[in-house]
Design a protein around this motif. Structure first.
Motif, PDB file in Angstrom:
ATOM      1  N   ASN A 154      11.137  13.346  10.200  1.00  0.00           N
ATOM      2  CA  ASN A 154       9.711  13.622   9.987  1.00  0.00           C
ATOM      3  C   ASN A 154       9.221  12.975   8.693  1.00  0.00           C
ATOM      4  OD1 ASN A 154       9.482  15.010  12.355  1.00  0.00           O
ATOM      5  ND2 ASN A 154       9.935  17.005  11.426  1.00  0.00           N
ATOM      6  N   GLU A 155      10.029  13.036   7.674  1.00  0.00           N
ATOM      7  CA  GLU A 155       9.723  12.411   6.389  1.00  0.00           C
ATOM      8  C   GLU A 155       9.556  10.896   6.582  1.00  0.00           C
ATOM      9  OE1 GLU A 155       8.597  12.013   2.929  1.00  0.00           O
ATOM     10  OE2 GLU A 155       8.854  14.043   3.776  1.00  0.00           O
ATOM     11  N   ALA A 156      10.494  10.295   7.330  1.00  0.00           N
ATOM     12  CA  ALA A 156      10.445   8.846   7.550  1.00  0.00           C
ATOM     13  C   ALA A 156       9.184   8.458   8.323  1.00  0.00           C
ATOM     14  CB  ALA A 156      11.690   8.386   8.302  1.00  0.00           C
ATOM     15  N   LEU A 157       8.829   9.255   9.307  1.00  0.00           N
ATOM     16  CA  LEU A 157       7.646   8.924  10.100  1.00  0.00           C
ATOM     17  C   LEU A 157       6.389   9.020   9.241  1.00  0.00           C
ATOM     18  CD1 LEU A 157       8.467  10.664  13.493  1.00  0.00           C
ATOM     19  CD2 LEU A 157       8.411   8.201  13.002  1.00  0.00           C
ATOM     20  N   LYS A 158       6.389   9.950   8.303  1.00  0.00           N
ATOM     21  CA  LYS A 158       5.239  10.094   7.412  1.00  0.00           C
ATOM     22  C   LYS A 158       5.110   8.892   6.482  1.00  0.00           C
ATOM     23  CE  LYS A 158       4.648  14.745   6.270  1.00  0.00           C
ATOM     24  NZ  LYS A 158       5.257  15.579   5.260  1.00  0.00           N
ATOM     25  N   SER A 159       6.248   8.445   5.966  1.00  0.00           N
ATOM     26  CA  SER A 159       6.207   7.361   4.982  1.00  0.00           C
ATOM     27  C   SER A 159       6.069   5.991   5.642  1.00  0.00           C
ATOM     28  CB  SER A 159       7.478   7.381   4.132  1.00  0.00           C
ATOM     29  OG  SER A 159       8.571   6.953   4.920  1.00  0.00           O
ATOM     30  N   GLY A 160       6.489   5.867   6.885  1.00  0.00           N
ATOM     31  CA  GLY A 160       6.480   4.567   7.555  1.00  0.00           C
ATOM     32  C   GLY A 160       7.740   3.768   7.322  1.00  0.00           C
ATOM     33  N   LEU A 161       8.659   4.314   6.533  1.00  0.00           N
ATOM     34  CA  LEU A 161       9.897   3.602   6.196  1.00  0.00           C
ATOM     35  C   LEU A 161      11.066   4.119   7.034  1.00  0.00           C
ATOM     36  CD1 LEU A 161       9.443   3.690   2.316  1.00  0.00           C
ATOM     37  CD2 LEU A 161       8.979   1.764   3.848  1.00  0.00           C
ATOM     38  N   ALA A 162      12.216   3.471   6.857  1.00  0.00           N
ATOM     39  CA  ALA A 162      13.405   3.876   7.616  1.00  0.00           C
ATOM     40  C   ALA A 162      13.963   5.188   7.080  1.00  0.00           C
ATOM     41  CB  ALA A 162      14.461   2.781   7.526  1.00  0.00           C
ATOM     42  N   LEU A 339      12.262  -4.673  16.696  1.00  0.00           N
ATOM     43  CA  LEU A 339      11.378  -3.915  15.825  1.00  0.00           C
ATOM     44  C   LEU A 339       9.987  -4.559  15.808  1.00  0.00           C
ATOM     45  CD1 LEU A 339      13.855  -3.218  12.890  1.00  0.00           C
ATOM     46  CD2 LEU A 339      13.461  -1.879  14.967  1.00  0.00           C
ATOM     47  N   GLY A 340       9.077  -3.933  15.088  1.00  0.00           N
ATOM     48  CA  GLY A 340       7.719  -4.433  14.943  1.00  0.00           C
ATOM     49  C   GLY A 340       6.996  -3.597  13.912  1.00  0.00           C
ATOM     50  N   ILE A 341       5.691  -3.813  13.849  1.00  0.00           N
ATOM     51  CA  ILE A 341       4.868  -3.164  12.827  1.00  0.00           C
ATOM     52  C   ILE A 341       3.679  -2.520  13.528  1.00  0.00           C
ATOM     53  CG2 ILE A 341       3.313  -3.665  10.881  1.00  0.00           C
ATOM     54  CD1 ILE A 341       6.023  -4.088   9.917  1.00  0.00           C
ATOM     55  N   SER A 342       3.252  -1.404  12.992  1.00  0.00           N
ATOM     56  CA  SER A 342       2.041  -0.786  13.500  1.00  0.00           C
ATOM     57  C   SER A 342       1.219  -0.315  12.303  1.00  0.00           C
ATOM     58  CB  SER A 342       2.451   0.381  14.405  1.00  0.00           C
ATOM     59  OG  SER A 342       1.337   1.146  14.732  1.00  0.00           O
ATOM     60  N   PRO A 343      -0.117  -0.454  12.367  1.00  0.00           N
ATOM     61  CA  PRO A 343      -0.935  -0.007  11.238  1.00  0.00           C
ATOM     62  C   PRO A 343      -0.770   1.491  11.016  1.00  0.00           C
ATOM     63  CG  PRO A 343      -2.250  -1.215  12.861  1.00  0.00           C
ATOM     64  CD  PRO A 343      -0.909  -0.973  13.474  1.00  0.00           C
ATOM     65  N   CYS A 344      -0.719   1.895   9.775  1.00  0.00           N
ATOM     66  CA  CYS A 344      -0.599   3.320   9.435  1.00  0.00           C
ATOM     67  C   CYS A 344      -1.303   3.527   8.099  1.00  0.00           C
ATOM     68  CB  CYS A 344       0.878   3.725   9.365  1.00  0.00           C
ATOM     69  SG  CYS A 344       1.141   5.397   8.740  1.00  0.00           S
ATOM     70  N   PRO A 345      -2.616   3.800   8.146  1.00  0.00           N
ATOM     71  CA  PRO A 345      -3.387   3.902   6.902  1.00  0.00           C
ATOM     72  C   PRO A 345      -2.808   4.916   5.919  1.00  0.00           C
ATOM     73  CG  PRO A 345      -4.814   3.968   8.832  1.00  0.00           C
ATOM     74  CD  PRO A 345      -3.420   4.014   9.343  1.00  0.00           C
ATOM     75  N   SER A 346      -2.178   5.978   6.447  1.00  0.00           N
ATOM     76  CA  SER A 346      -1.674   7.008   5.529  1.00  0.00           C
ATOM     77  C   SER A 346      -0.279   6.678   4.983  1.00  0.00           C
ATOM     78  CB  SER A 346      -1.642   8.359   6.248  1.00  0.00           C
ATOM     79  OG  SER A 346      -0.703   8.303   7.299  1.00  0.00           O
ATOM     80  N   CYS A 347       0.331   5.607   5.490  1.00  0.00           N
ATOM     81  CA  CYS A 347       1.694   5.265   5.050  1.00  0.00           C
ATOM     82  C   CYS A 347       1.627   4.428   3.770  1.00  0.00           C
ATOM     83  CB  CYS A 347       2.445   4.507   6.131  1.00  0.00           C
ATOM     84  SG  CYS A 347       2.775   5.472   7.610  1.00  0.00           S
ATOM     85  N   LYS A 348       1.448   5.083   2.651  1.00  0.00           N
ATOM     86  CA  LYS A 348       1.247   4.335   1.396  1.00  0.00           C
ATOM     87  C   LYS A 348       2.525   3.630   0.958  1.00  0.00           C
ATOM     88  CE  LYS A 348      -2.719   6.912  -0.055  1.00  0.00           C
ATOM     89  NZ  LYS A 348      -2.517   8.152   0.766  1.00  0.00           N
ATOM     90  N   ALA A 349       3.665   4.318   1.138  1.00  0.00           N
ATOM     91  CA  ALA A 349       4.936   3.739   0.691  1.00  0.00           C
ATOM     92  C   ALA A 349       5.227   2.430   1.406  1.00  0.00           C
ATOM     93  CB  ALA A 349       6.065   4.730   0.939  1.00  0.00           C
ATOM     94  N   ALA A 350       4.687   2.285   2.628  1.00  0.00           N
ATOM     95  CA  ALA A 350       4.960   1.074   3.414  1.00  0.00           C
ATOM     96  C   ALA A 350       3.718   0.186   3.489  1.00  0.00           C
ATOM     97  CB  ALA A 350       5.427   1.463   4.801  1.00  0.00           C
ATOM     98  N   ASN A 351       2.859   0.256   2.475  1.00  0.00           N
ATOM     99  CA  ASN A 351       1.677  -0.612   2.392  1.00  0.00           C
ATOM    100  C   ASN A 351       0.744  -0.502   3.591  1.00  0.00           C
ATOM    101  OD1 ASN A 351       2.364  -1.637  -0.120  1.00  0.00           O
ATOM    102  ND2 ASN A 351       3.689  -3.205   0.801  1.00  0.00           N
ATOM    103  N   GLY A 352       0.528   0.715   4.047  1.00  0.00           N
ATOM    104  CA  GLY A 352      -0.452   0.924   5.111  1.00  0.00           C
ATOM    105  C   GLY A 352       0.004   0.495   6.496  1.00  0.00           C
TER     106      GLY A 352
END
Ligand code: C2O
Length: 536
Positions: A154-162, A339-352
């Motif tokens: 859950n933490e990882a999904l919030k941050s956008g990181l692994a 893998l790939g990328i998806s926009p995530c405005p709230s994922c600050k640690a992963a640059n959005g």
């Protein structure tokens, strides 16, 4: 054949590993869970009683579930989860299957601690197609985090990181004496000199393919994923999450203690842990103070050792156990996995943006009603049937990847008519990083007809496919920066999940489903849902 009744109480258990304690979700308080025994063609009834504060489902990984998709288990694919306080009776028959499989929770990351062995013995009076072992031992490999695994993902999904990598691997629940905090947590495999043992090895880890070896002993591989193979001798086996491997072990020493090692394999330049789990093969009569004979686990990038094992696998292809690989193909599919990328405005640690995963650039979104229910009751708007047979655009798949890394999202299935033959080429992509993907197909076994490095060449590579004695499996590793091809016959109506069995990749969206219909509608081809099917 018999009907076997089991009761699975899903309960929390405070558990101590690596000098720290946490509450884990277990079956009947056991980690790994209890081994479930049955024989080929038996019917198995498992009553699951959810006594924890989590939604639960259980998947019988590798059980064909012929027309009984309601018992398959993946949450929101064949059933909605069993809610806290609820029960569900899994009811399935092991038609024509024998060997070692595993069961595990199939919702979120619960399978990290909720898993166990499913041993299907041959029918009474039917021998193994190899020398009869004197005894059998189940060896479940796993992965341990000191903190709660649900919190980690859950933490990882919030941050956008692994997510964090695990703190240890385990053999039958124990890490071995790998830190000062685990000197007592060593699994002992007891053997007697002169006897032969069948080891039923299961990889129940969440995110790591593992090497497995035993000091001073060779292993004779006789079965993988509950299908017999041509026996071969090898020092080190490779086993991906969800896979099972049966080996014969000749206890041909007199006395002694020998190191058993399970260590990660990853032939990609990404961060994984490098922790080896150890156990001890212990000859009866050996004094406790005897030093253990050691072995060095292969470095994690030992592609050659991995290839040695994989290329040795062949279906047994005997009169009694023929290899029925489809010789013609009705549906030829080419799937990029990666893998790939998806926009995530709230994922600050992963640059959005956040890391996602995809098949043919589709990041699969879980529905809120199970796909099989939507199919059976004809509920519209839950999924679409436009899963692409090919990637949306061409690029150098095993190279650095296209400029636009964004994936598309959707709940798309690929529709196949009943009994059609299907060929799937799985091509790893180098998007973000090439990586191994052990891909698992529910509801079927498939035949692994080919494998290679780089980009699959549709003109040349099929000419080298093995259509004589390919190995039959339910989970296959797609090599990092390479491809693998398999075939199956769509002889099982229903909705069948296919996904990467690295749990982090499943969470990120590396999943899709096949919808197999007989043309007359689901009510004629799938058994009706049981009365206690959990409500959505
Ligand atoms: Cu063993 Cu869909 O999983």
């Amino acid at each position: 054949c018999r009907v076997r009744h089991y009761k699975f109480h899903v309960v929390s258990k405070q558990t101590n590993r690596l000098c720290s304690s946490k509450s884990i979700v277990t079956i009947n308080g056991k980690f790994p869970g209890p081994t479930l025994y049955a024989r080929e063609d038996d019917t198995v009834l498992v009553k699951v009683i959810n006594q924890v504060n989590h939604n639960v489902t259980i998947h019988w990984h590798g059980v064909r579930q012929l027309r009984t998709g309601w018992a398959d288990g993946p949450a929101y694919v064949t059933q909605c989860p069993i809610q806290p306080g609820q029960t569900y009776l899994y009811n399935f028959t092991l038609t024509g299957q024998r060997g070692t499989l595993l069961y595990h929770a199939h919702v979120n990351w619960l399978r990290s601690t909720l898993h166990g062995a499913l041993v299907i013995l041959p029918k009474r009076g039917v021998p193994y197609p190899f020398p009869k072992p004197d005894d059998e031992l189940v060896v479940v490999l796993g992965e341990w985090w000191k903190s709660d695994t649900e919190a980690i993902i859950n933490e990882a999904l919030k941050s956008g990181l692994a997510p964090n990598v695990s703190d240890a691997h385990t053999i039958n629940g124990l890490p071995g004496a790998v830190t000062n905090c685990s000197t007592q947590d060593v699994y002992n495999l007891p053997v007697e000199s002169g006897k032969t043992y069948l080891l039923r090895i299961i990889n129940a880890a969440l995110n790591e393919e593992l090497f497995f070896k035993i000091a001073g002993h060779k292993l004779t591989v006789v079965e993988v994923d509950a299908t017999y193979v041509k026996p071969f001798k090898i020092e080190t086996i490779l086993i991906a999450p969800g896979q099972t491997t049966n080996v014969l072990l000749n206890a041909d020493q007199k006395f002694g203690k020998y190191l058993v090692a399970a260590s990660p394999f990853m032939d990609a330049p990404i961060a994984v842990d490098n922790l080896t789990a150890t156990a001890t093969l212990h000859y009866t009569g050996t004094l406790a103070a005897t030093p253990t004979i050691l072995t060095t686990p292969p470095p994690k990038n030992s592609t050659q050792i991995a290839n040695n094992f994989i290329s040795s696998l062949r279906g047994l292809n005997s009169k009694k156990y023929p290899v029925n690989v489809p010789l013609t193909v009705d549906h030829s599919l080419f799937f990029t996995v990666g893998l790939g990328i998806s926009p995530c405005p709230s994922c600050k640690a992963a640059n959005g943006s956040r890391v996602v995963a995809a098949i043919n650039n589709v990041t699969f979104i879980m529905p809120t009603i199970a796909l099989l229910q939507a199919h059976y009751f004809n509920i519209k708007g839950v999924f679409t049937t436009d899963f692409p047979a090919n990637p949306p655009h061409l690029f150098n798949y095993s190279g650095p990847g296209p400029a636009n890394l964004n994936t598309e999202t959707g709940t798309k299935v690929y529709r196949v008519p009943f009994n059609a033959t299907v060929q799937v080429v799985l091509q790893d992509t180098g998007i973000i990083a090439p990586e191994n993907h052990p891909v698992h197909l529910h509801g079927f076994n498939f035949f692994v007809v080919g494998r290679g490095v780089g980009n699959f060449n549709p003109k040349i590579d099929p000419k080298n496919f093995n259509l004589v004695d390919p190995v039959e499996r339910n989970t296959i590793g797609v090599p990092a920066g390479g491809w693998t091809a398999f075939r199956f016959r769509a002889d099982n109506p229903g909705v069948w999940f296919m996904h990467c069995h690295l749990e982090v990749h499943t969470t990120w969206g590396l999943k899709m489903a096949f919808l197999v219909d007989n043309g007359k509608g689901p009510k004629q081809s799938v058994i009706p849902p049981p009365k206690d099917l959990p409500k959505c």
